[in-house]
Write a protein that holds these residues in place. Structure first.
Motif, PDB file in Angstrom:
ATOM      1  N   CYS A   1      42.955  40.564  36.070  1.00 30.56           N
ATOM      2  CA  CYS A   1      41.669  41.273  36.015  1.00 30.56           C
ATOM      3  C   CYS A   1      40.657  40.649  36.963  1.00 30.56           C
TER       4      CYS A   1
ATOM      5  N   SER B   1      38.815  42.452  40.250  1.00 33.94           N
ATOM      6  CA  SER B   1      37.356  42.463  40.353  1.00 33.94           C
ATOM      7  C   SER B   1      36.889  41.784  41.639  1.00 33.94           C
TER       8      SER B   1
ATOM      9  N   VAL C   1      39.375  45.649  25.639  1.00 34.54           N
ATOM     10  CA  VAL C   1      38.049  45.040  25.794  1.00 34.54           C
ATOM     11  C   VAL C   1      37.953  44.316  27.135  1.00 34.54           C
ATOM     12  N   LEU C   2      38.999  43.559  27.497  1.00 39.58           N
ATOM     13  CA  LEU C   2      38.969  42.834  28.767  1.00 39.58           C
ATOM     14  C   LEU C   2      38.959  43.802  29.951  1.00 39.58           C
TER      15      LEU C   2
ATOM     16  N   LYS D   1      35.547  45.224  30.278  1.00 32.50           N
ATOM     17  CA  LYS D   1      34.611  44.226  30.816  1.00 32.50           C
ATOM     18  C   LYS D   1      34.638  44.213  32.335  1.00 32.50           C
ATOM     19  N   HIS D   2      35.832  44.406  32.905  1.00 32.48           N
ATOM     20  CA  HIS D   2      35.986  44.399  34.361  1.00 32.48           C
ATOM     21  C   HIS D   2      35.899  45.814  34.949  1.00 32.48           C
ATOM     22  N   ASP D   3      35.656  46.790  34.103  1.00 32.81           N
ATOM     23  CA  ASP D   3      35.600  48.183  34.550  1.00 32.81           C
ATOM     24  C   ASP D   3      36.894  48.585  35.249  1.00 32.81           C
TER      25      ASP D   3
END
Length: 294
Positions: free
Chosen positions: A28, A32, A66-67, A70-72
């Motif tokens: 992830c 990003s 969720v993770l 968070k990083h879209d």
């Protein structure tokens, strides 16, 4: 933070085939770092048995989603090794478990191979088995209430448009396609525009990579950094942009299978140097496909 890849109107992503050693959070972070938001999962933490890995590593669906949020990052494709031709009861059970995991993680698609061997023509029995397998999977999807959809990759005996079209003609409900634009070019001897014209109504996801016509340990070609080879990558991007393709264009860096390749980070950096691969686009309307020995 590294400057984002110039997507040139396309949604770029990456397959974890190119970073099989990384843990899930590291994957992830890597996406990003390069401004990528589309994830294709094939390997993680040195493993390809992704459902069992998720259990062993302690990644239940809610923590994974969720993770990703968070990083879209959007989980686009979960890559299985399942084959439509040549499967059996054991491989079907394994595939169902894989699909259940992928669906619980919110993947949009699950990838399957067609099976068979390139250079060996499929017969009616092969196509019939593939069609029955797709029908079986579609029934299982409905029964289990899954949201995930099945994709066939242009791979193995399905590395050209003709066998893919033949299978689709035998299905009650056609399936989507992962267009591996490299396979249809040196193996199928099709230009990107030819492949698109034959398969576009079903293409949902696209693989890109580059190579030169120098034999390697496993293929009659050798993979190289994007832009260093002979693959008409610019033509792929041009065709996709012309037709306003809304799926994912994924860099499939096959480091797991070809350890001679440099790290994925180097390939992504090279991708940045050739925004959207447009630097390699040709001015002619068609790119000539190579004649590689079968």
């Amino acid at each position: 933070m590294t400057a984002p890849v110039n997507v040139v109107g396309l949604a770029w992503g990456v397959s974890t085939l190119g970073c099989p050693e990384l843990r899930f959070p590291q994957i992830c972070n890597l996406l990003s770092e390069f401004g990528l938001r589309e994830l294709e999962m094939r390997a993680v933490d040195g493993r390809t048995d992704l459902p069992q890995w998720a259990l062993d590593a302690g990644w239940p669906p809610y923590q994974a989603t969720v993770l990703l949020a968070k990083h879209d990052i959007k989980f686009r494709v979960a890559d299985s090794s399942f084959k439509l031709v040549g499967n059996d009861e054991s491989s079907r059970a394994e595939f169902l478990a894989f699909c259940a995991w992928a669906d619980s993680w919110g993947a949009r698609y699950v990838r399957a191979f067609g099976g068979g061997l390139w250079g060996q023509a499929l017969n009616d029995a092969d196509y019939d088995q593939a069609a029955r397998t797709v029908g079986w999977w579609q029934q299982e999807k409905a029964r289990r209430g899954w949201h995930i959809d099945l994709l066939l990759e242009t791979h193995d005996a399905f590395s050209a448009s003709e066998p893919c079209r033949e299978l689709q003609a035998r299905l009650r409900e056609p399936i989507g396609i992962v267009w591996d634009s490299h396979h249809t070019w040196p193996l199928g001897s099709e230009s990107p525009r030819e492949s698109w014209s034959q398969l576009s109504e079903w293409i949902r996801h696209v693989h890109v990579k580059d190579s030169i016509t120098k034999p390697s340990a496993r293929h009659p070609y050798t993979y190289v950094l994007p832009g260093d080879g002979e693959m008409p990558l610019g033509q792929v991007v041009k065709v996709l942009n012309e037709h306003h393709f809304t799926g994912t264009v994924s860099l499939e860096w096959e480091l797991l299978w070809h350890p001679y390749l440099p790290p994925l980070r180097e390939a992504l950096t090279r991708l940045q140097m050739q925004p959207g691969f447009l630097a390699s686009a040709k001015t002619v309307d068609e790119a000539q496909s190579p004649a590689i020995a079968r």
